[in-house]
Design an enzyme around this catalytic site. Structure first.
Site, PDB file in Angstrom:
ATOM      1  N   GLU A   1       0.828  -1.200   0.000  1.00  0.00           N
ATOM      2  CA  GLU A   1       0.000   0.000   0.000  1.00  0.00           C
ATOM      3  C   GLU A   1       0.868   1.258   0.000  1.00  0.00           C
ATOM      4  OE1 GLU A   1      -2.366  -0.641   3.524  1.00  0.00           O
ATOM      5  OE2 GLU A   1      -3.939  -1.614   2.374  1.00  0.00           O
TER       6      GLU A   1
ATOM      7  N   CYS B   1       3.316   8.690   0.795  1.00  0.00           N
ATOM      8  CA  CYS B   1       3.890   7.832   1.828  1.00  0.00           C
ATOM      9  C   CYS B   1       4.127   6.459   1.201  1.00  0.00           C
ATOM     10  CB  CYS B   1       2.921   7.741   3.008  1.00  0.00           C
ATOM     11  SG  CYS B   1       3.437   6.582   4.272  1.00  0.00           S
TER      12      CYS B   1
ATOM     13  N   CYS C   1       6.410  -6.510   7.763  1.00  0.00           N
ATOM     14  CA  CYS C   1       7.510  -5.949   8.548  1.00  0.00           C
ATOM     15  C   CYS C   1       7.857  -6.912   9.682  1.00  0.00           C
ATOM     16  CB  CYS C   1       7.108  -4.593   9.128  1.00  0.00           C
ATOM     17  SG  CYS C   1       8.435  -3.821  10.070  1.00  0.00           S
TER      18      CYS C   1
ATOM     19  N   CYS D   1       6.082  -3.997  16.036  1.00  0.00           N
ATOM     20  CA  CYS D   1       5.570  -2.972  16.957  1.00  0.00           C
ATOM     21  C   CYS D   1       4.102  -3.300  17.239  1.00  0.00           C
ATOM     22  CB  CYS D   1       5.705  -1.577  16.345  1.00  0.00           C
ATOM     23  SG  CYS D   1       7.401  -1.193  15.870  1.00  0.00           S
TER      24      CYS D   1
ATOM     25  N   CYS E   1       1.041  -1.409  15.639  1.00  0.00           N
ATOM     26  CA  CYS E   1       1.069  -1.190  14.189  1.00  0.00           C
ATOM     27  C   CYS E   1       0.444  -2.352  13.436  1.00  0.00           C
ATOM     28  CB  CYS E   1       2.518  -0.990  13.761  1.00  0.00           C
ATOM     29  SG  CYS E   1       2.752  -1.060  11.979  1.00  0.00           S
TER      30      CYS E   1
ATOM     31  N   CYS F   1      -0.991   6.709  10.073  1.00  0.00           N
ATOM     32  CA  CYS F   1       0.166   6.009  10.657  1.00  0.00           C
ATOM     33  C   CYS F   1      -0.228   4.727  11.368  1.00  0.00           C
ATOM     34  CB  CYS F   1       0.829   6.907  11.681  1.00  0.00           C
ATOM     35  SG  CYS F   1       1.389   8.393  10.955  1.00  0.00           S
TER      36      CYS F   1
HETATM   37  S1  SF4 Z   1       5.698   0.769  13.096  1.00  0.00           S
HETATM   38 FE1  SF4 Z   1       5.007  -1.022  11.893  1.00  0.00          FE
HETATM   39  S2  SF4 Z   1       5.961  -0.803   9.894  1.00  0.00           S
HETATM   40 FE2  SF4 Z   1       7.064   0.573  11.324  1.00  0.00          FE
HETATM   41  S3  SF4 Z   1       8.755  -0.683  12.104  1.00  0.00           S
HETATM   42 FE3  SF4 Z   1       7.070  -0.970  13.557  1.00  0.00          FE
HETATM   43  S4  SF4 Z   1       6.006  -2.817  12.820  1.00  0.00           S
HETATM   44 FE4  SF4 Z   1       7.313  -2.097  11.139  1.00  0.00          FE
END
Ligand code: SF4
Length: 344
Positions: A93, A106, A113, A117, A120, A333
């Site tokens: 995306e 963006c 990933c 986190c 996220c 975000c």
């Molecule tokens: S915020 Fe999301 S995309 Fe960014 S490093 Fe952490 S897990 Fe990965």
């Protein structure tokens, strides 16, 4: 023979490729200008290239765009979220955010990933693979083509941790920054990392011209390690040391991002510690109120957000309270999460 995607090539690599075809070098400059200054991908439209050369290109190469499979458009903010399908069937995306005279794109740098986190959406996917330099830069060019205007700013804050795909990210941005091509200003390009310390140091030592943002989000190791597992490897003390090294070495201001999450990192004590952490560092703070995706966290009350912002205003750095444009289309975000769209 595999078809070469021309947009994997740097300016020098394009020269070498053109020479390997026994073509004159000025053809490389012409081609570069069509690809990046005019954002044209159809060789048939590259009218100053000799017909034979165009046939050559058509046989051996491609400059094709990403395949768009879904578009979300927010009527209220103008934000658009693009879902692209890649050659191998993976999906990523990108988000387009218009704001006054700014047209920000963006971009994503990985499919998924690995950083995990906990606030996220992308982190929940795990890492599937890195994006190529072409897949990164083409997000900008394909959006430019669709909105019919060249974007003014790039933020590398989409899916993925850019510093885990360092070479491809730097190469793609260097191509977009090239003065004879898209000429997107390095000061309008920001790379955001969750805190991969060796790469921050490398970025500083190489004096990369792009801007650096660090996603901070907590002021104690206990909380940061809980919401950002990378902190167990590179705790706050090390991260801040790297940030200071960057700042000293490059004389550039870092942007610190702080996603305010209800009852996690939104107290007065947090604000006080944040002031202390950043007191000697020329920086900017982007305060972002958490955008609810499905999960365990919530956005703080407006009064708490305002109190926190007010408290850290006394820092010498400008504080920007981001209103997270696009949260009505999950384009803000921490909300980029590919839920596979079936096109067949
Ligand atoms: S915020 Fe999301 S995309 Fe960014 S490093 Fe952490 S897990 Fe990965």
């Amino acid at each position: 023979m595999q078809t070469l995607q021309l947009k994997t090539l740097s300016r020098d690599e394009l020269d070498a490729f053109i020479e390997s075809l026994d073509e004159k070098l000025f053809r490389a400059a012409q081609l570069w200008s069509w690809l990046y200054q005019k954002n044209i991908v159809d060789f048939g439209h590259m009218t100053n290239l000799a017909k034979e050369f165009r046939i050559h290109l058509l046989e051996k190469t491609t400059a094709k765009r990403l395949d768009l499979i879904h578009l979300n458009h927010s009527e209220s903010t103008g934000t658009q979220k693009f879902l692209w399908q890649l050659e191998d069937g993976q999906q990523i995306e990108s988000v387009y955010i218009p704001e006054g005279s700014r047209r920000t794109v963006c971009v994503s740098t990985q499919v998924g990933c690995a950083m995990g986190c906990t606030f996220c959406a992308t982190g929940r996917m795990g890492l599937i693979r890195n994006l190529s330099e072409y897949e990164i830069l083409e997000q900008v060019l394909s959006i430019w083509d669709r909105i019919n205007e060249k974007p003014t700013n790039i933020v590398v804050m989409g899916m993925g941790e850019p510093f885990q795909n360092y070479e491809n990210v730097i190469k793609s941005l260097t191509i977009l920054n090239h003065v004879d091509g898209a000429a997107m200003g390095a000061r309008k390009i920001t790379i955001s990392t969750c805190g991969i310390v060796p790469r921050i140091l490398q970025f500083a030592k190489e004096r990369q011209p792009f801007k650096l943002a660090i996603s901070l989000n907590a002021t104690t190791d206990a909380v940061r390690s809980r919401i950002m597992p990378i902190n167990r490897k590179y705790p706050l003390k090390e991260l801040m040391k790297a940030a200071k090294y960057y700042s000293h070495h490059t004389r550039k201001r870092i942007t610190f991002e702080y996603v305010l999450i209800k009852d996690v990192n939104d107290t007065s004590e947090d604000a006080g510690r944040l002031l202390k952490l950043l007191q000697d560092l020329p920086c900017k703070i982007n305060l972002i109120a958490y955008n609810a995706t499905s999960g365990k966290y919530a956005r703080p009350d407006e009064a708490v957000i305002k109190r926190f912002a007010k408290q850290i205003e006394s820092i010498c750095a400008p504080v920007i309270l981001r209103l997270s444009k696009g949260d009505d289309i999950n384009g803000a975000c921490g909300q980029l999460l590919v839920e596979k769209v079936n096109v067949f």
